[in-house]
Write a protein that holds these residues in place. Structure first.
Motif, PDB file in Angstrom:
ATOM      1  N   PHE A   1      50.393  51.855  59.770  1.00  0.00           N
ATOM      2  CA  PHE A   1      50.291  53.054  58.942  1.00  0.00           C
ATOM      3  C   PHE A   1      48.911  53.652  59.169  1.00  0.00           C
ATOM      4  O   PHE A   1      47.913  52.944  59.125  1.00  0.00           O
ATOM      5  CB  PHE A   1      50.464  52.722  57.456  1.00  0.00           C
ATOM      6  N   ASP A   2      48.852  54.954  59.429  1.00  0.00           N
ATOM      7  CA  ASP A   2      47.565  55.586  59.722  1.00  0.00           C
ATOM      8  C   ASP A   2      47.625  57.059  59.329  1.00  0.00           C
ATOM      9  O   ASP A   2      48.521  57.787  59.764  1.00  0.00           O
ATOM     10  CB  ASP A   2      47.228  55.452  61.205  1.00  0.00           C
ATOM     11  N   GLU A   3      46.671  57.485  58.513  1.00  0.00           N
ATOM     12  CA  GLU A   3      46.626  58.870  58.064  1.00  0.00           C
ATOM     13  C   GLU A   3      46.012  59.817  59.097  1.00  0.00           C
ATOM     14  O   GLU A   3      46.042  61.032  58.915  1.00  0.00           O
ATOM     15  CB  GLU A   3      45.826  58.979  56.755  1.00  0.00           C
ATOM     16  N   PHE A   4      45.463  59.252  60.174  1.00  0.00           N
ATOM     17  CA  PHE A   4      44.744  60.086  61.134  1.00  0.00           C
ATOM     18  C   PHE A   4      45.334  59.979  62.533  1.00  0.00           C
ATOM     19  O   PHE A   4      44.633  60.130  63.527  1.00  0.00           O
ATOM     20  CB  PHE A   4      43.260  59.708  61.143  1.00  0.00           C
ATOM     21  N   LYS A   5      46.635  59.754  62.619  1.00  0.00           N
ATOM     22  CA  LYS A   5      47.350  59.733  63.890  1.00  0.00           C
ATOM     23  C   LYS A   5      48.323  60.908  63.958  1.00  0.00           C
ATOM     24  O   LYS A   5      48.512  61.644  62.981  1.00  0.00           O
ATOM     25  CB  LYS A   5      48.128  58.421  64.043  1.00  0.00           C
ATOM     26  N   ASP A   6      48.953  61.062  65.129  1.00  0.00           N
ATOM     27  CA  ASP A   6      49.991  62.073  65.282  1.00  0.00           C
ATOM     28  C   ASP A   6      51.248  61.706  64.502  1.00  0.00           C
ATOM     29  O   ASP A   6      52.143  62.533  64.342  1.00  0.00           O
ATOM     30  CB  ASP A   6      50.356  62.248  66.762  1.00  0.00           C
ATOM     31  N   TRP A   7      51.330  60.473  64.058  1.00  0.00           N
ATOM     32  CA  TRP A   7      52.451  59.960  63.284  1.00  0.00           C
ATOM     33  C   TRP A   7      51.900  59.323  62.015  1.00  0.00           C
ATOM     34  O   TRP A   7      50.709  59.025  61.916  1.00  0.00           O
ATOM     35  CB  TRP A   7      53.249  58.927  64.099  1.00  0.00           C
ATOM     36  N   ASP A   8      52.778  59.091  61.046  1.00  0.00           N
ATOM     37  CA  ASP A   8      52.357  58.443  59.800  1.00  0.00           C
ATOM     38  C   ASP A   8      52.618  56.946  59.818  1.00  0.00           C
ATOM     39  O   ASP A   8      51.799  56.152  59.346  1.00  0.00           O
ATOM     40  CB  ASP A   8      53.087  59.069  58.601  1.00  0.00           C
ATOM     41  N   GLU A   9      53.762  56.544  60.368  1.00  0.00           N
ATOM     42  CA  GLU A   9      54.169  55.137  60.395  1.00  0.00           C
ATOM     43  C   GLU A   9      54.739  54.807  61.761  1.00  0.00           C
ATOM     44  O   GLU A   9      55.353  55.662  62.417  1.00  0.00           O
ATOM     45  CB  GLU A   9      55.222  54.865  59.316  1.00  0.00           C
TER      46      GLU A   9
ATOM     47  N   GLN B   1      59.146  52.921  67.449  1.00  0.00           N
ATOM     48  CA  GLN B   1      59.671  54.027  66.637  1.00  0.00           C
ATOM     49  C   GLN B   1      58.562  54.550  65.731  1.00  0.00           C
ATOM     50  O   GLN B   1      57.947  53.781  64.982  1.00  0.00           O
ATOM     51  CB  GLN B   1      60.859  53.566  65.790  1.00  0.00           C
ATOM     52  N   THR B   2      58.291  55.849  65.799  1.00  0.00           N
ATOM     53  CA  THR B   2      57.300  56.476  64.929  1.00  0.00           C
ATOM     54  C   THR B   2      58.002  57.381  63.917  1.00  0.00           C
ATOM     55  O   THR B   2      59.068  57.938  64.193  1.00  0.00           O
ATOM     56  CB  THR B   2      56.290  57.306  65.734  1.00  0.00           C
ATOM     57  N   PHE B   3      57.367  57.520  62.742  1.00  0.00           N
ATOM     58  CA  PHE B   3      57.900  58.334  61.662  1.00  0.00           C
ATOM     59  C   PHE B   3      56.818  59.299  61.183  1.00  0.00           C
ATOM     60  O   PHE B   3      55.643  58.947  61.116  1.00  0.00           O
ATOM     61  CB  PHE B   3      58.355  57.469  60.480  1.00  0.00           C
ATOM     62  N   GLY B   4      57.226  60.518  60.803  1.00  0.00           N
ATOM     63  CA  GLY B   4      56.294  61.482  60.228  1.00  0.00           C
ATOM     64  C   GLY B   4      55.382  62.098  61.266  1.00  0.00           C
ATOM     65  O   GLY B   4      55.401  61.763  62.453  1.00  0.00           O
ATOM     66  N   GLY B   5      54.547  63.050  60.815  1.00  0.00           N
ATOM     67  CA  GLY B   5      53.607  63.705  61.706  1.00  0.00           C
ATOM     68  C   GLY B   5      54.310  64.569  62.739  1.00  0.00           C
ATOM     69  O   GLY B   5      55.446  65.014  62.551  1.00  0.00           O
ATOM     70  N   ILE B   6      53.637  64.794  63.862  1.00  0.00           N
ATOM     71  CA  ILE B   6      54.207  65.635  64.922  1.00  0.00           C
ATOM     72  C   ILE B   6      54.838  64.812  66.030  1.00  0.00           C
ATOM     73  O   ILE B   6      55.358  65.369  66.999  1.00  0.00           O
ATOM     74  CB  ILE B   6      53.119  66.562  65.516  1.00  0.00           C
TER      75      ILE B   6
END
Length: 321
Positions: free
Chosen positions: A188-196, A226-231
Motif C-alpha cells: 500500500f502506498d499513497e505516492f505511487k501510480d497505484w494505491d494497492e 495486480q494493482t488497484f486504484g490510481g492511474i
C-alpha cells in the motif's frame, strides 16, 4: 490518512498461514487437539490450546503427534522409544514461549525493528519506520515473513506513507540443494501510480552455498502482479529472478542482501527490481537487543515519476519478541 478496511483485510489474509501453523495431538479415543506443545515428558505433555488454555495430557492417551513447530518430530508416540525421542526434541523449544509468551510462532525467530525521528519548534517533522520479521526453518520447510511500515511528514506535508507485507514458503528436498517455493506480497502506498498491489509467485530454487558463515540462494519463477486504484490499475504476468546472500561476520554482526528482478511479460522490455541490504549488530544477547541499518530500493521502469527509484533507509533498534 489511515489504511482502509480492505487494506487491513488483505494483510490479514497474507499473514493467515502464520496463525494456522500448530501442533496436533490425536488421542486414543479419536479426538484431535491443536495448539502449541509447551513441555513433554515420558509421562505427560502440556498443550497450549487457543480456547481451552494449557492442557496436561497423559502420554498413554496419545496415539499420534504432528509437530509443526519442532523439526523432524516423530509422527507416532505409541512406543517408549518414540516417546523419549519426542521428549528430547521438544526440550530444545521449552525456553521459547512464542510471540510475547502467547505460544504463537513458537520456534520461530521473531524481531521488531523500530526507528523514530522528529523535531518540533522551528520546524515540524516526524519519521517512523516499523518492521516485523518472523522466520522458521527445519529440514523440510522454510518460512519467511516481513512487514514494513514507513511514514515521513515534514511541516504538515506527507512525503512517504507506505506498508508492505510479504510471506514466502520453501519446500526443502532431502539430500538436495534444490527446493520449491511459493510466496507473495501486498503493498500500500499513497505516492505511487497505484494505491494497492498484490503479487504472487512460485518456482524453483537452489542453495549454492550453505555454511555457518555464508549462505547463497538463487530462485527463478513466474507470478502475477495486480494493482488497484490510481492511474495504473492493471494485471501483469511477470517472472522472478532472486538472489539472497547472508554473511555472518561474527557472533555479533551479520549482513543480508536480497535482490529480486521481475521481468514484465505483459509489456516487453519493462521490469521491476527490488533490493535490500541490512547490517545487524547484536547489542545485548540476554534481551535479544540489536541495532539494524537498512537500505531498500524499488526501481519500476513503468513509473510515471521522473525518478523511477524509491529509495528508503533507516537505522533501527531491534528487539526479539
Amino acid at each position: 490518512m489511515f489504511f482502509s478496511y480492505r487494506q487491513i483485510l488483505f494483510s490479514l489474509v497474507l499473514l493467515l498461514p502464520l496463525y494456522v501453523l500448530a501442533d496436533t495431538v490425536i488421542l486414543d479415543n479419536g479426538d484431535q487437539l491443536q495448539g502449541v506443545i509447551i513441555t513433554q515428558t515420558n509421562e505427560t505433555l502440556t498443550l497450549n490450546h487457543p480456547v481451552l488454555g494449557e492442557l496436561t495430557i497423559p502420554m498413554d492417551k496419545v496415539t499420534t503427534l504432528n509437530l509443526e513447530n519442532v523439526s523432524d518430530a516423530p509422527a507416532k508416540a505409541d512406543s517408549p522409544e518414540q516417546t523419549l525421542a519426542a521428549a528430547d526434541t521438544a526440550t530444545s523449544t521449552e525456553t521459547d514461549k512464542g510471540f510475547l509468551h502467547s505460544g504463537w510462532l513458537m520456534g520461530w525467530k521473531r524481531q521488531l525493528a523500530v526507528a523514530i525521528d522528529g523535531a518540533a519548534g522551528k520546524s515540524e517533522n516526524s519519521k517512523i519506520n516499523i518492521g516485523f520479521t518472523a522466520d522458521y526453518e527445519d529440514k523440510k520447510i522454510r518460512w519467511a515473513h516481513e512487514t514494513k511500515y514507513y511514514r515521513n511528514e515534514s511541516e504538515g506535508v506527507l512525503s512517504d506513507h507506505s506498508l508492505t507485507a510479504s510471506l514466502n514458503r520453501d519446500w526443502l528436498l532431502p539430500k538436495s540443494t534444490r527446493f520449491y517455493f511459493a510466496g507473495g506480497h501486498i503493498d500500500f502506498d499513497e505516492f505511487k501510480d497505484w494505491d494497492e498491489r498484490i503479487a504472487v509467485n512460485a518456482g524453483i530454487g537452489n542453495e549454492f552455498i550453505n555454511t555457518d558463515t555464508w549462505r547463497l540462494i538463487g530462485k527463478a519463477g513466474l507470478g502475477v502482479n495486480q494493482t488497484f486504484g490510481g492511474i495504473r490499475e492493471e494485471t501483469t504476468l511477470e517472472g522472478l529472478l532472486e538472489a539472497q546472500v547472508n554473511w555472518k561476520i561474527s557472533n555479533d554482526q551479520s549482513v543480508a542482501f536480497n535482490n529480486k528482478l521481475y521481468p514484465n511479460f505483459s509489456d516487453s522490455g519493462e521490469f521491476r527490481n527490488v533490493s535490500s541490504l541490512d547490517w545487524v549488530l547484536a547489542l545485548e544477547e540476554t534481551y535479544d537487543l540489536g541495532l539494524k541499518v537498512g537500505l531498500d530500493n524499488e526501481y519500476d521502469s513503468l513509473s510515471s515519476e521522473s525518478d523511477k527509484n524509491d529509495f528508503k533507509y533507516s537505522v533501527s533498534i531491534l528487539l526479539g519478541l
